[in-house]
Design a protein around this motif. Structure first.
Motif, PDB file in Angstrom:
ATOM      1  N   ALA A  45       0.797  -1.241   0.086  1.00  0.00           N
ATOM      2  CA  ALA A  45      -0.155  -0.059   0.029  1.00  0.00           C
ATOM      3  C   ALA A  45       1.122   1.170   0.061  1.00  0.00           C
ATOM      4  O   ALA A  45       1.761   1.390   0.834  1.00  0.00           O
ATOM      5  CB  ALA A  45      -0.799   0.056   1.043  1.00  0.00           C
ATOM      6  N   LEU A  46       0.512   2.151  -0.885  1.00  0.00           N
ATOM      7  CA  LEU A  46       1.308   3.380  -0.906  1.00  0.00           C
ATOM      8  C   LEU A  46       0.572   4.656  -0.667  1.00  0.00           C
ATOM      9  O   LEU A  46      -0.510   4.766  -1.090  1.00  0.00           O
ATOM     10  CB  LEU A  46       1.883   3.506  -2.337  1.00  0.00           C
ATOM     11  CG  LEU A  46       2.806   2.469  -2.999  1.00  0.00           C
ATOM     12  CD1 LEU A  46       2.967   2.623  -4.561  1.00  0.00           C
ATOM     13  CD2 LEU A  46       4.077   2.282  -2.105  1.00  0.00           C
ATOM     14  N   PHE A  47       0.740   5.320   0.179  1.00  0.00           N
ATOM     15  CA  PHE A  47       0.255   6.568   0.576  1.00  0.00           C
ATOM     16  C   PHE A  47       1.219   8.013   0.353  1.00  0.00           C
ATOM     17  O   PHE A  47       0.545   9.059   0.252  1.00  0.00           O
ATOM     18  CB  PHE A  47      -0.057   6.532   2.084  1.00  0.00           C
ATOM     19  CG  PHE A  47      -0.924   5.374   2.564  1.00  0.00           C
ATOM     20  CD1 PHE A  47      -2.403   5.321   2.342  1.00  0.00           C
ATOM     21  CD2 PHE A  47      -0.125   4.343   3.227  1.00  0.00           C
ATOM     22  CE1 PHE A  47      -3.027   4.161   2.436  1.00  0.00           C
ATOM     23  CE2 PHE A  47      -0.900   3.137   3.417  1.00  0.00           C
ATOM     24  CZ  PHE A  47      -2.235   3.281   2.937  1.00  0.00           C
ATOM     25  N   LYS A  48       2.352   7.536  -0.033  1.00  0.00           N
ATOM     26  CA  LYS A  48       3.295   8.982  -0.001  1.00  0.00           C
ATOM     27  C   LYS A  48       4.366   8.228  -1.354  1.00  0.00           C
ATOM     28  O   LYS A  48       4.296   7.061  -1.430  1.00  0.00           O
ATOM     29  CB  LYS A  48       4.036   9.186   0.915  1.00  0.00           C
ATOM     30  CG  LYS A  48       3.188   9.806   2.084  1.00  0.00           C
ATOM     31  CD  LYS A  48       4.113  10.388   3.286  1.00  0.00           C
ATOM     32  CE  LYS A  48       3.175  10.762   4.372  1.00  0.00           C
ATOM     33  NZ  LYS A  48       4.024  11.147   5.540  1.00  0.00           N
ATOM     34  N   GLY A  49       4.685   9.241  -2.032  1.00  0.00           N
ATOM     35  CA  GLY A  49       5.783   8.787  -3.226  1.00  0.00           C
ATOM     36  C   GLY A  49       5.211   8.048  -4.178  1.00  0.00           C
ATOM     37  O   GLY A  49       5.856   7.343  -4.940  1.00  0.00           O
ATOM     38  N   ILE A  50       3.829   8.356  -4.409  1.00  0.00           N
ATOM     39  CA  ILE A  50       3.266   7.472  -5.470  1.00  0.00           C
ATOM     40  C   ILE A  50       3.810   7.654  -6.946  1.00  0.00           C
ATOM     41  O   ILE A  50       4.137   6.612  -7.465  1.00  0.00           O
ATOM     42  CB  ILE A  50       1.507   7.723  -5.456  1.00  0.00           C
ATOM     43  CG1 ILE A  50       1.124   7.160  -4.260  1.00  0.00           C
ATOM     44  CG2 ILE A  50       1.093   6.695  -6.533  1.00  0.00           C
ATOM     45  CD1 ILE A  50      -0.351   7.527  -3.842  1.00  0.00           C
ATOM     46  N   ARG A  51       4.005   8.666  -7.063  1.00  0.00           N
ATOM     47  CA  ARG A  51       4.493   9.170  -8.716  1.00  0.00           C
ATOM     48  C   ARG A  51       5.641   8.563  -8.840  1.00  0.00           C
ATOM     49  O   ARG A  51       5.943   7.841  -9.884  1.00  0.00           O
ATOM     50  CB  ARG A  51       4.492  10.602  -8.755  1.00  0.00           C
ATOM     51  CG  ARG A  51       5.047  11.262 -10.068  1.00  0.00           C
ATOM     52  CD  ARG A  51       4.936  12.760 -10.295  1.00  0.00           C
ATOM     53  NE  ARG A  51       5.538  13.653  -9.107  1.00  0.00           N
ATOM     54  CZ  ARG A  51       6.695  13.756  -9.048  1.00  0.00           C
ATOM     55  NH1 ARG A  51       7.498  13.737  -9.966  1.00  0.00           N
ATOM     56  NH2 ARG A  51       7.117  14.655  -8.172  1.00  0.00           N
ATOM     57  N   GLN A  52       6.696   8.605  -7.782  1.00  0.00           N
ATOM     58  CA  GLN A  52       8.043   8.067  -8.005  1.00  0.00           C
ATOM     59  C   GLN A  52       8.124   6.512  -8.138  1.00  0.00           C
ATOM     60  O   GLN A  52       8.679   6.194  -9.018  1.00  0.00           O
ATOM     61  CB  GLN A  52       8.787   8.400  -6.753  1.00  0.00           C
ATOM     62  CG  GLN A  52       9.285   9.961  -6.574  1.00  0.00           C
ATOM     63  CD  GLN A  52       8.159  10.789  -6.018  1.00  0.00           C
ATOM     64  OE1 GLN A  52       7.028  10.340  -5.781  1.00  0.00           O
ATOM     65  NE2 GLN A  52       8.342  12.151  -5.680  1.00  0.00           N
ATOM     66  N   PHE A  76      -0.623  -1.045 -10.587  1.00  0.00           N
ATOM     67  CA  PHE A  76      -1.008   0.054  -9.625  1.00  0.00           C
ATOM     68  C   PHE A  76      -2.529   0.319  -9.673  1.00  0.00           C
ATOM     69  O   PHE A  76      -3.095   0.660 -10.881  1.00  0.00           O
ATOM     70  CB  PHE A  76      -0.173   1.335  -9.958  1.00  0.00           C
ATOM     71  CG  PHE A  76       1.296   1.282 -10.014  1.00  0.00           C
ATOM     72  CD1 PHE A  76       1.783   1.506  -8.661  1.00  0.00           C
ATOM     73  CD2 PHE A  76       2.235   0.853 -10.909  1.00  0.00           C
ATOM     74  CE1 PHE A  76       3.347   1.470  -8.378  1.00  0.00           C
ATOM     75  CE2 PHE A  76       3.594   0.495 -10.710  1.00  0.00           C
ATOM     76  CZ  PHE A  76       3.894   0.830  -9.469  1.00  0.00           C
ATOM     77  N   ASN A  77      -3.054   0.417  -8.595  1.00  0.00           N
ATOM     78  CA  ASN A  77      -4.551   0.670  -8.673  1.00  0.00           C
ATOM     79  C   ASN A  77      -4.900   1.392  -7.434  1.00  0.00           C
ATOM     80  O   ASN A  77      -4.217   0.924  -6.321  1.00  0.00           O
ATOM     81  CB  ASN A  77      -5.097  -0.745  -8.692  1.00  0.00           C
ATOM     82  CG  ASN A  77      -6.833  -0.434  -8.570  1.00  0.00           C
ATOM     83  OD1 ASN A  77      -7.240   0.412  -9.434  1.00  0.00           O
ATOM     84  ND2 ASN A  77      -7.812  -0.694  -7.959  1.00  0.00           N
ATOM     85  N   GLY A  78      -5.669   2.423  -7.510  1.00  0.00           N
ATOM     86  CA  GLY A  78      -6.243   3.117  -6.004  1.00  0.00           C
ATOM     87  C   GLY A  78      -6.612   4.430  -6.394  1.00  0.00           C
ATOM     88  O   GLY A  78      -7.486   4.391  -7.485  1.00  0.00           O
ATOM     89  N   TYR A  84      -2.589  18.037  -8.966  1.00  0.00           N
ATOM     90  CA  TYR A  84      -3.682  17.975  -7.557  1.00  0.00           C
ATOM     91  C   TYR A  84      -3.758  16.915  -6.754  1.00  0.00           C
ATOM     92  O   TYR A  84      -3.761  17.000  -5.668  1.00  0.00           O
ATOM     93  CB  TYR A  84      -5.112  18.357  -8.150  1.00  0.00           C
ATOM     94  CG  TYR A  84      -6.341  18.559  -7.603  1.00  0.00           C
ATOM     95  CD1 TYR A  84      -6.657  19.740  -7.389  1.00  0.00           C
ATOM     96  CD2 TYR A  84      -7.022  17.803  -6.393  1.00  0.00           C
ATOM     97  CE1 TYR A  84      -7.821  20.399  -6.805  1.00  0.00           C
ATOM     98  CE2 TYR A  84      -7.959  18.102  -5.809  1.00  0.00           C
ATOM     99  CZ  TYR A  84      -8.364  19.420  -5.616  1.00  0.00           C
ATOM    100  OH  TYR A  84      -9.414  19.925  -5.009  1.00  0.00           O
ATOM    101  N   ALA A  85      -3.715  15.574  -7.450  1.00  0.00           N
ATOM    102  CA  ALA A  85      -3.880  14.327  -6.563  1.00  0.00           C
ATOM    103  C   ALA A  85      -2.525  14.365  -5.693  1.00  0.00           C
ATOM    104  O   ALA A  85      -2.737  13.866  -4.465  1.00  0.00           O
ATOM    105  CB  ALA A  85      -4.029  13.176  -7.436  1.00  0.00           C
ATOM    106  N   VAL A 117      -5.451  13.567  -0.112  1.00  0.00           N
ATOM    107  CA  VAL A 117      -4.953  12.493   0.542  1.00  0.00           C
ATOM    108  C   VAL A 117      -5.224  11.167  -0.429  1.00  0.00           C
ATOM    109  O   VAL A 117      -6.337  11.028  -0.501  1.00  0.00           O
ATOM    110  CB  VAL A 117      -5.442  12.206   1.954  1.00  0.00           C
ATOM    111  CG1 VAL A 117      -4.930  11.245   2.746  1.00  0.00           C
ATOM    112  CG2 VAL A 117      -5.095  13.582   2.550  1.00  0.00           C
ATOM    113  N   GLU A 118      -4.298  10.511  -1.109  1.00  0.00           N
ATOM    114  CA  GLU A 118      -4.577   9.471  -1.919  1.00  0.00           C
ATOM    115  C   GLU A 118      -3.902   8.071  -1.407  1.00  0.00           C
ATOM    116  O   GLU A 118      -3.058   8.124  -0.553  1.00  0.00           O
ATOM    117  CB  GLU A 118      -4.022   9.866  -3.083  1.00  0.00           C
ATOM    118  CG  GLU A 118      -4.302  11.185  -3.700  1.00  0.00           C
ATOM    119  CD  GLU A 118      -5.669  11.168  -4.382  1.00  0.00           C
ATOM    120  OE1 GLU A 118      -6.581   9.909  -4.455  1.00  0.00           O
ATOM    121  OE2 GLU A 118      -6.302  12.189  -4.999  1.00  0.00           O
TER     122      GLU A 118
END
Length: 331
Positions: free
Chosen positions: A4-11, A100-102, A109-110, A115-116
């Protein structure tokens, strides 16, 4: 493996996209992030099969948005979701083995405001196969685009039932803050006028941009100390902008009537190793012995990275001016 990713998703997504070997499928409702877009373009250009499904609206296709036509021209496969049944997915499958799904849209913006979450899945082939089948089923119902859509901001309706203006404005604000660039924030102020948060951010960023400095040397090709094709630096790296400098260049041959003003950016003395920005010709010099006439060349660089080059005839006072809008000249 599921993470589960809550930070650094783009990277994390960028890392997997960079390692793609054959196939990328991405279905994302809204897509404005240039880092992710450039990576898709890079992989499409490298011959990978890159398929992308997005919504057709002002967030994705506004005239300040991503250059989806470049994606198509590089070999990417672009599809717009069914307008009657809006696609709200945010998933990506890389090489049939990484998912990747979420909730995370591929937008500024996201990343900067919401909070994603996103779940990264590797090795769970039954689950990944379901997402591949969903993507392929969506794609089969849609038309592959040869021409990307561009929508004029002025046509965005004032009746904004789905808060497109709000999303657009704060997405552009987040992009401008991340890139330290005024242009997206200026568009944000027009998209959502009189919003105090955006107005304050624009003022703060304007003050910061004024203190920007040049990121590389800027100059012209010239004879320097008897050596041809050298970079004569007009604006050194690290100068605070706005900045202006003028230098007088004399002719090197008898009866020389023309001077080519070739502008470069880079750190090397030899111009062939630097990047050429542009050139123009001054062709009305009087016939005189070498070094008896020439041109005054002025470089002016403003806080937005706009470079103005002016060449003034030393004898007649006539001048020519060229303006270059070159990215990454200041930071």
């Amino acid at each position: 493996m599921e993470v589960a990713l809550f930070k650094g998703i783009r990277q994390e997504i960028l890392k997997e996209l960079d390692q793609a070997q054959t196939h990328i499928r991405a279905a994302v409702a809204w897509f404005t992030n240039w880092d992710l877009f450039d990576k898709l373009c890079e992989q499409a250009s490298a011959g990978k099969r890159v398929e992308l499904i997005v919504i057709d609206d002002f967030i994705n296709n506004g005239d300040w948005g991503l250059d989806f036509q470049r994606f198509i021209d590089l070999g990417g496969h672009l599809y717009y979701g069914d307008p009657h049944h809006p696609m709200h997915h945010k998933f990506c499958v890389v090489d049939d083995h990484t998912l990747f799904n979420g909730s995370y849209n591929w937008t500024y913006y996201a990343e900067s405001k919401n909070v994603e979450n996103t779940i990264k899945v590797k090795g769970n082939q039954p689950l990944i196969k379901q997402f591949i089948e969903e993507f392929d089923a969506l794609r089969e119902k849609l038309e592959k685009r040869d021409t990307a859509i561009k929508r004029d901001f002025n046509n965005l309706s004032l009746i904004d039932l789905f808060s497109v203006r709000n999303y657009l404005a704060f997405d552009l604000l987040s992009r401008g803050q991340q890139e330290r660039s005024l242009k997206p924030v200026e568009v944000a102020t027009r998209t959502l006028p009189k919003n105090s948060i955006i107005e304050q951010a624009y003022r703060r960023l304007t003050e910061e941009v004024i203190r920007k400095k040049t990121i590389t040397n800027l100059g012209v090709k010239a004879v320097v100390n008897g050596v041809q094709d050298r970079l004569f630096v007009q604006i050194p790296k690290g100068e605070q902008v706005p900045f202006e400098h003028t230098h007088y260049f004399r002719t090197v041959h008898d009866n020389q009537t023309k001077v080519s003003v070739e502008t470069y950016k880079g750190q090397y003395e030899d111009c062939k190793y630097n990047e050429k920005i542009g050139s123009f010709l001054v062709a009305d010099l009087p016939k005189k012995p070498a070094e008896q006439t020439g041109v005054h060349i002025t470089f002016s660089l403003d806080k937005d990275g706009i470079l103005k080059v002016v060449a003034t005839n030393a004898d007649t006072g006539g001048s020519m001016e060229v303006i270059y809008d070159v990215e990454a000249l200041v930071f």
